[in-house]
Design an enzyme around this catalytic site. Structure first.
Site, short mmCIF file in Angstrom:
data_model
loop_
_atom_site.label_atom_id
_atom_site.label_comp_id
_atom_site.label_asym_id
_atom_site.label_seq_id
_atom_site.Cartn_x
_atom_site.Cartn_y
_atom_site.Cartn_z
N VAL A 61 -99.23 -114.57 10.65
CA VAL A 61 -99.68 -113.47 11.50
C VAL A 61 -100.85 -113.84 12.39
O VAL A 61 -101.18 -113.11 13.33
CB VAL A 61 -100.04 -112.21 10.67
N TYR A 153 -113.78 -108.25 4.28
CA TYR A 153 -112.63 -107.35 4.15
C TYR A 153 -112.96 -105.98 4.74
O TYR A 153 -112.17 -105.41 5.50
CB TYR A 153 -112.24 -107.23 2.68
N THR A 188 -101.19 -103.76 -7.77
CA THR A 188 -100.44 -104.92 -7.29
C THR A 188 -101.23 -106.17 -7.65
O THR A 188 -102.41 -106.08 -8.02
CB THR A 188 -100.25 -104.88 -5.76
#
Length: 259
Positions: A61, A153, A188
């Site tokens: 990406v 982040y 996850t």
């Protein structure tokens, strides 16, 4: 259900915990799915599992040429692109700002922010050729408040919010809607396993006990919201932000009845 029959959705980070959930759900709803990921083995395996109407394309990406190849694959394989899900993202190993290496800062912003920017840049003409569609950018509850030790982040996801709103203004007259989803703590590997270079997982710092809904989120929780925002049922929604966190940002729930 077949909400996306004859439509094509490209999901980046399509082999991860949330990404694979999104891919499977779009496919189950009748969509052609393009699985974009850097992990060729897992991507090819997921496409083979789904069979017809699924295609894997190796996608970095951070690279515009790679994005162009992915969009071309969607159009060549399925005839067009209707939905883009910018889901790919990485987490930084926790560290205070003064001890955060610039290379880590750059890597996180390259993937989480530049990757989202490039996806919208390259996909917009394809969505326009398809007479409109939907872009959903996956952000985070960390993009709504500060979080100590996660500056790269947090910065990347805050920036995605502004980028989304700008794209919504630019693309709305072309019938292209752009929205963000802000997941909280979702069960996850991204949450349950340490980031590269870290010794502890994000889940180690969170207990769902104080949440209004006292559990961690599941990928399917996010997927259901994503399907709605991508569908014609959300035709009048653009530039909007949807938090899905079980009440994390509300603050702690009452543990007992007030006296």
């Amino acid at each position: 259900m077949t909400r996306f029959r004859s439509q094509t959705a490209l999901v980046t980070g399509g082999t991860g915990g949330q990404g694979a959930s999104h891919v499977r759900a779009f496919h189950a709803e009748g969509a052609n799915v393009v699985i974009g990921d850097i992990d060729a083995d897992r991507g090819a395996a997921l496409a083979e599992e789904l069979g017809a109407r699924a295609h894997f394309t190796k996608l970095d990406v951070t690279d515009e040429t790679s994005w162009s190849a992915a969009i071309r694959a969607a159009e060549d394989t399925f005839g067009g692109l209707n939905v883009l899900v910018n889901n790919a993202g990485v987490q930084n190993p926790p560290a205070p700002i003064e001890h955060t290496d610039q290379a880590i800062w750059s890597r996180i912003l390259d993937i989480n922010l530049t990757g989202t920017f490039l996806g919208m840049k390259v996909a917009a003409p394809a969505l326009r050729r398809a007479a409109g569609g939907s872009i959903v950018n996956i952000a985070s509850t960390m993009s709504i408040g500060g979080t100590a030790h996660y500056a790269p982040y947090v910065a990347s996801k805050w920036a995605v919010r502004g980028l989304t709103r700008t794209a919504a203004l630019e693309l709305g007259r072309d019938g292209i809607r752009v929205n963000t989803i802000h997941p909280g703590v979702i069960a996850t590997p991204f949450i349950n396993e340490p980031a590269a270079g870290a010794t502890a997982a994000i889940a180690d710092f969170y207990s769902p006990e104080p949440f209004a809904i006292p559990r961690l989120g599941e990928p399917a929780d996010v997927t259901r919201l994503l399907l709605f925002l991508s569908s014609s049922a959300a035709a009048f929604i653009t530039g909007s932000e949807y938090v899905i966190d079980g009440g994390l940002l509300l603050g702690p729930a009452l543990q007992s009845e007030p006296v």
